[in-house]
Design a protein around this motif. Structure first.
Motif: not given
Length: 127
Positions: A73-81, A91-98, A103-113
């Motif tokens: 979604g928008p949080t991970v997509a924006t932080m990846a950009r 390291v981007a936490p977000f409220f996930e609807r799987r 639902y989860h209190n999740s976080l994505a680890v996004i590489e520098a690329d």
């Protein structure tokens, strides 16, 4: 003692911010703070827990479930950009609807690329 080939020092930026009621504005604010941290030398930038809105986990309120978003979604997509444009890990936490009702209190680890290295899902949203 032999030094691990994986051991190296790196600079971490920790974002602390006040969140408002508008999730897109909060995410853009996070993006700007990631950019600022990168300019200041951070190589890994960690965002606050659930920065998309005011922290709501003190109580269970089904109306707040509308804040949830998918892992792409928008949080991970924006932080990846931003991670890719700044060349930093985010390291981007977000409220996930799987799935419906999951639902989860999740976080994505996004590489520098900009690729998502992994996703961590807490088992319980605190109440």
């Amino acid at each position: 003692m032999t030094k691990s080939p994986y051991a190296r020092k790196f600079a971490v930026g920790l974002v602390q911010m006040a969140m408002g009621p508008n999730p897109p504005e909060n995410i853009e604010k996070c993006a700007g703070l990631v950019e600022s941290a990168a300019k200041a030398g951070a190589q890994v930038v960690v965002l606050p827990e659930l920065p998309q809105s005011h922290y709501f986990c003190q109580r269970e309120d089904a109306s707040l479930f509308d804040l949830a978003e998918p892992a792409d979604g928008p949080t991970v997509a924006t932080m990846a950009r931003v991670a890719k444009s700044c060349g930093v890990v985010v390291v981007a936490p977000f409220f996930e609807r799987r799935a419906p009702g999951i639902y989860h209190n999740s976080l994505a680890v996004i590489e520098a690329d900009g690729t998502v290295l992994g996703l961590y899902r807490k088992m319980h949203i605190p109440d």
